[in-house]
Design a protein around this motif. Structure first.
Motif, PDB file in Angstrom:
ATOM      1  N   LEU A   1      43.845   0.089  43.092  1.00 18.47           N
ATOM      2  CA  LEU A   1      42.477   0.112  43.643  1.00 18.47           C
ATOM      3  C   LEU A   1      42.285   0.455  44.999  1.00 18.47           C
ATOM      4  O   LEU A   1      41.393   1.368  45.250  1.00 18.47           O
ATOM      5  N   TRP A   2      42.763  -0.180  46.059  1.00 19.74           N
ATOM      6  CA  TRP A   2      42.600  -0.351  47.200  1.00 19.74           C
ATOM      7  C   TRP A   2      43.066   0.965  47.716  1.00 19.74           C
ATOM      8  O   TRP A   2      42.320   1.614  48.683  1.00 19.74           O
ATOM      9  N   ASN A   3      44.062   1.399  47.378  1.00 20.62           N
ATOM     10  CA  ASN A   3      44.903   2.835  47.644  1.00 20.62           C
ATOM     11  C   ASN A   3      43.821   4.079  47.500  1.00 20.62           C
ATOM     12  O   ASN A   3      43.600   4.728  48.422  1.00 20.62           O
ATOM     13  N   THR A   4      43.358   3.870  46.165  1.00 21.29           N
ATOM     14  CA  THR A   4      42.375   4.965  46.023  1.00 21.29           C
ATOM     15  C   THR A   4      40.850   4.984  46.889  1.00 21.29           C
ATOM     16  O   THR A   4      40.568   5.872  47.020  1.00 21.29           O
ATOM     17  N   ILE A   5      40.666   3.654  46.933  1.00 21.98           N
ATOM     18  CA  ILE A   5      39.406   3.446  48.034  1.00 21.98           C
ATOM     19  C   ILE A   5      39.818   4.214  49.177  1.00 21.98           C
ATOM     20  O   ILE A   5      38.724   4.752  49.828  1.00 21.98           O
ATOM     21  N   ILE A   6      40.746   3.666  49.701  1.00 21.39           N
ATOM     22  CA  ILE A   6      40.975   4.236  51.204  1.00 21.39           C
ATOM     23  C   ILE A   6      41.251   5.767  51.145  1.00 21.39           C
ATOM     24  O   ILE A   6      40.676   6.506  52.162  1.00 21.39           O
ATOM     25  N   LEU A   7      41.561   6.452  50.258  1.00 22.13           N
ATOM     26  CA  LEU A   7      41.652   7.729  50.146  1.00 22.13           C
ATOM     27  C   LEU A   7      39.989   8.474  49.827  1.00 22.13           C
ATOM     28  O   LEU A   7      39.621   9.423  50.517  1.00 22.13           O
ATOM     29  N   LEU A   8      39.621   8.025  48.843  1.00 22.39           N
ATOM     30  CA  LEU A   8      38.604   8.648  48.070  1.00 22.39           C
ATOM     31  C   LEU A   8      37.188   8.561  48.811  1.00 22.39           C
ATOM     32  O   LEU A   8      36.497   9.298  49.222  1.00 22.39           O
ATOM     33  N   VAL A   9      37.078   7.205  49.491  1.00 26.78           N
ATOM     34  CA  VAL A   9      35.625   6.924  50.057  1.00 26.78           C
ATOM     35  C   VAL A   9      35.345   8.116  51.481  1.00 26.78           C
ATOM     36  O   VAL A   9      34.529   8.549  51.456  1.00 26.78           O
ATOM     37  N   PRO A  10      36.390   7.833  52.294  1.00 22.13           N
ATOM     38  CA  PRO A  10      36.192   8.977  53.553  1.00 22.13           C
ATOM     39  C   PRO A  10      36.137  10.546  53.062  1.00 22.13           C
ATOM     40  O   PRO A  10      35.605  10.955  53.507  1.00 22.13           O
ATOM     41  N   ALA A  11      37.158  10.602  52.226  1.00 23.84           N
ATOM     42  CA  ALA A  11      37.120  12.030  51.649  1.00 23.84           C
ATOM     43  C   ALA A  11      35.854  12.413  51.124  1.00 23.84           C
ATOM     44  O   ALA A  11      35.343  13.518  51.203  1.00 23.84           O
ATOM     45  N   THR A  12      35.305  11.708  50.197  1.00 24.74           N
ATOM     46  CA  THR A  12      34.076  11.894  49.684  1.00 24.74           C
ATOM     47  C   THR A  12      33.021  12.311  50.672  1.00 24.74           C
ATOM     48  O   THR A  12      31.962  13.094  50.702  1.00 24.74           O
TER      49      THR A  12
ATOM     50  N   LEU B   1      45.942  11.958  56.031  1.00 24.23           N
ATOM     51  CA  LEU B   1      45.052  13.164  56.430  1.00 24.23           C
ATOM     52  C   LEU B   1      44.802  14.309  55.663  1.00 24.23           C
ATOM     53  O   LEU B   1      43.959  14.884  55.350  1.00 24.23           O
ATOM     54  N   LEU B   2      46.225  14.683  55.284  1.00 26.29           N
ATOM     55  CA  LEU B   2      46.390  15.936  54.580  1.00 26.29           C
ATOM     56  C   LEU B   2      45.826  15.944  53.063  1.00 26.29           C
ATOM     57  O   LEU B   2      44.880  16.821  52.895  1.00 26.29           O
ATOM     58  N   PRO B   3      45.863  14.784  52.283  1.00 22.94           N
ATOM     59  CA  PRO B   3      45.183  14.809  51.075  1.00 22.94           C
ATOM     60  C   PRO B   3      43.818  14.666  51.329  1.00 22.94           C
ATOM     61  O   PRO B   3      42.927  15.236  50.725  1.00 22.94           O
ATOM     62  N   MET B   4      43.142  14.126  52.305  1.00 25.18           N
ATOM     63  CA  MET B   4      41.893  13.806  52.610  1.00 25.18           C
ATOM     64  C   MET B   4      41.376  15.338  53.048  1.00 25.18           C
ATOM     65  O   MET B   4      40.157  15.347  52.543  1.00 25.18           O
ATOM     66  N   ILE B   5      41.922  15.838  53.930  1.00 28.49           N
ATOM     67  CA  ILE B   5      41.519  17.412  54.274  1.00 28.49           C
ATOM     68  C   ILE B   5      41.393  18.080  53.011  1.00 28.49           C
ATOM     69  O   ILE B   5      40.332  18.663  52.710  1.00 28.49           O
ATOM     70  N   THR B   6      42.467  18.405  52.210  1.00 31.40           N
ATOM     71  CA  THR B   6      42.377  18.839  51.235  1.00 31.40           C
ATOM     72  C   THR B   6      41.185  18.623  50.160  1.00 31.40           C
ATOM     73  O   THR B   6      40.597  19.761  49.782  1.00 31.40           O
ATOM     74  N   TYR B   7      40.941  17.292  49.778  1.00 30.88           N
ATOM     75  CA  TYR B   7      39.979  16.920  48.961  1.00 30.88           C
ATOM     76  C   TYR B   7      38.774  17.446  49.511  1.00 30.88           C
ATOM     77  O   TYR B   7      37.828  17.774  48.847  1.00 30.88           O
TER      78      TYR B   7
END
Lengths: 317, 301
Positions: free
Chosen positions: A92-103, A185-191
């Motif tokens: 869950l933590w890994n998902t939050i780290i990626l999804l919250v800033p990306a959203t 960075l890259l997944p976040m930018i893509t998303y």
């Protein structure tokens, strides 16, 4: 408000019953779904059978299952040989780290692009932004991720092709925060780029609608420039459809979590779904489904309640 | 009272000409919108391609014609895939899967969703309450995980893929049709039909259904635009029919067998472009049809 909470509770119960039905009734033999994995030793299998009451009739089994869910016991993963709940919480933590800033980034990007498009309505800039936004909206996110990896990790090796830290460890902490950020960075930018498309289109549309209303004529007559008029007056009125879209979008955010995490081998919940499918891991899949459903239901209720504060028209109803 | 045969034929002729006029009128309006016309042409070509793929492709999609990941050449304009099959031929044959899945899903979603939406809005009260609670449940359950799980539990086949997508998509027509019927049922002519003594079933079939059908049709077109990327997603995650060629399956092999780290861009860029084109085309066509068939919308857009 209390009614909504009760409704949500009933929905969660229904989701539990639904997933019970899906996993026990559809594949035929229930013991296959829970303890039929040939990789498990016989003693473990018998223990699991007892734990989930698989020797009892189906109706009784449901209550055993229900009780287990409320105790937080979702069974043991075939692949990882760990309790499902434990795996879920770790990922869950890994998902939050990626999804919250990306959203958040995708919403901000969408707002910015929407304002520019509406401000320069009918010009070339507007056309370019609108076409790009339509393109991003329609791109399948998994393919978008593959293209981004190909461009910025393989051809121009700016970013790693995937993972959350190097290959040596999967544990994240403050010690390797820099490395995590580098992988993030890259997944976040893509998303955020892919998901900004629809926010852009919706905000541009609703801003244009507000700008054509009578009171905006008055504001322009008062001597405001177009940009000021948008910033000070139109934006507030135009933001409601955007908020609705954001609130309706949890499902799509989940899809993004599945596709982007899978493409970038980011060890979050979405990637876990892919792994569960890959390894035929029934308990893990069921746990994920219940978890996602519960989160969705809770989010929906929260948004409904928040709406009463944002939109006075809803409160009156 | 019996009509003379000749009069009946005249009547039929007149009715037929009315229908033809309608279709011609619709096509004319479609022609006025350049983007819609373009979308229509693209989709038309793709539909023809999905029916007669052998006319377009030079190679059989299952035939190994060279070594793995051979780059594009004159003989193979889009190169070869990881086992040496012609990518262009795979692409052309993959159209069929997308079109079949798109059409079946959209058709089933309308067949399930339209009656539920109509009955729910028309009768209101308890019927509406029960039907809407069920719909709401499926709306709030996260659709992509549900789709994955259904496709996972059932045997991997094209039918499974179609069924899994229908289970998550049917709620959209319900919402759209329901809100339309809710406003229709308040119209004066419906009240009049009721006062005159028509039964509910007759009102629904004679006065509401014809008004709803155009909307159902445009919803169906848009549903194809949702179904096709969903199929690609399921196949890409490895839950498609392994014996079937589809754009999603191509991307699955490109992804799992490392086409992008092997620099074989021709293996994964074309299928994505096809999906993208189809999605955009169906959306443009669906929106334009909604506008043409529903004159109320024309002013606002």
């Amino acid at each position: 408000m209390i009614l909504r909470v009760i409704q949500a509770f009933i929905m969660i119960l229904a989701a539990i019953a639904f997933s019970f039905f899906l996993f026990r009734v559809l594949p035929g033999d229930p013991s296959v779904a829970i303890s039929g994995d040939p990789r498990l030793p016989t003693a473990t299998r018998e223990m699991l059978n007892k734990m989930f009451g698989l020797d009892k009739p189906l109706f009784e089994q449901f209550f055993v299952f229900l009780a287990n869910v409320f105790k937080g016991n979702l069974g043991i993963s075939f692949q990882y040989k760990l309790p499902v709940t434990q795996i879920l919480l770790e990922r869950l933590w890994n998902t939050i780290i990626l999804l919250v800033p990306a959203t958040i980034l995708s919403i901000l990007l969408g707002i910015l692009m929407g304002i520019i498009a509406s401000w320069r309505q009918g010009t070339l800039i507007d056309t370019v932004i609108t076409s790009l936004a339509t393109l991003f909206w329609s791109v399948p996110s998994f393919w978008g991720g593959m293209i981004m990896i190909y461009l910025f990790a393989v051809n121009i090796p700016l970013f790693p092709t995937g993972g959350i830290v190097g290959y040596t460890t999967t544990k994240i902490g403050w010690g390797n925060a820099g490395e995590v950020l580098y992988h993030l960075l890259l997944p976040m930018i893509t998303y955020s780029v892919i998901y900004s498309g629809q926010y852009t289109l919706v905000l541009r549309n609703s801003l244009n609608n507000v700008l054509s209303e009578d009171f905006m004529q008055l504001i322009k007559a008062k001597g405001y420039t177009d940009f000021e008029a948008i910033r000070k007056h139109a934006l507030k009125n135009a933001s409601l459809p955007l908020i609705t879209l954001i609130s309706l979008n949890f499902g799509y955010i989940l899809l993004g979590s599945i596709t982007i995490e899978t493409v970038f081998t980011w060890p979050g919940l979405g990637r876990l779904l892919f792994e569960a499918v890959f390894y035929n891991d029934y308990p893990l899949l069921q746990g994920l489904f219940l978890f996602f459903s519960t989160v969705m239901i809770l989010m929906t209720v929260t948004v409904d309640i928040l709406y009463m504060y944002i939109d006075p028209r809803v409160r009156l109803k | 009272m019996r009509m003379k045969t000749s009069t009946r034929i005249e009547m039929l002729k007149w009715k037929l000409s009315l229908h033809i006029k309608r279709v011609v009128n619709f096509l004319n309006q479609l022609r006025m919108k350049k983007s819609a016309l373009l979308a229509f042409i693209i989709l038309f070509i793709l539909v023809v391609m999905s029916i007669f793929p052998q006319l377009f492709s030079l190679y059989s999609p299952t035939e190994v014609v060279g070594s793995a990941w051979e780059p594009p050449s004159l003989a193979h304009p889009l190169g070869l895939d990881d086992v040496g099959r012609d990518v262009l031929s795979l692409l052309i044959y993959g159209t069929r899967t997308s079109m079949i899945v798109g059409f079946c899903v959209a058709f089933l979603a309308i067949v399930i969703g339209m009656p539920i939406g109509m009955l729910s809005a028309y009768y209101g009260g308890m019927v509406d309450n029960i039907l809407m609670r069920i719909t709401e449940f499926f709306l709030v359950i996260p659709s992509f995980p549900l789709m994955v799980i259904l496709a996972f539990i059932l045997k991997p086949s094209l039918q499974t893929v179609i069924l899994s997508i229908v289970v998550v998509v049917w709620t959209q027509p319900v919402r759209i049709i329901r809100s339309e019927v809710l406003s229709l049922k308040e119209r004066l002519y419906i009240t009049r039909a009721k006062v005159v003594g028509n039964t509910n079933m007759r009102i629904i079939s004679r006065y509401i259904l014809p008004r709803v059908l155009p909307l159902a049709f445009s919803t169906m077109i848009m549903a194809m635009g949702w179904a096709i990327p969903s199929e690609a997603f399921l196949s890409w995650i490895g839950l498609g029919d392994p014996t079937n060629i589809s754009w999603g399956t191509m991307l699955y092999y490109a992804f799992t067998r490392g086409a992008f780290t092997g620099n074989a861009w021709w293996h994964f860029i074309p299928p994505g472009i096809m999906i993208l084109t189809v999605v955009i085309a169906f959306n443009i066509l669906g929106h334009s049809m909604e506008e043409i068939l529903n004159p109320k919308l024309r002013k606002t857009i």
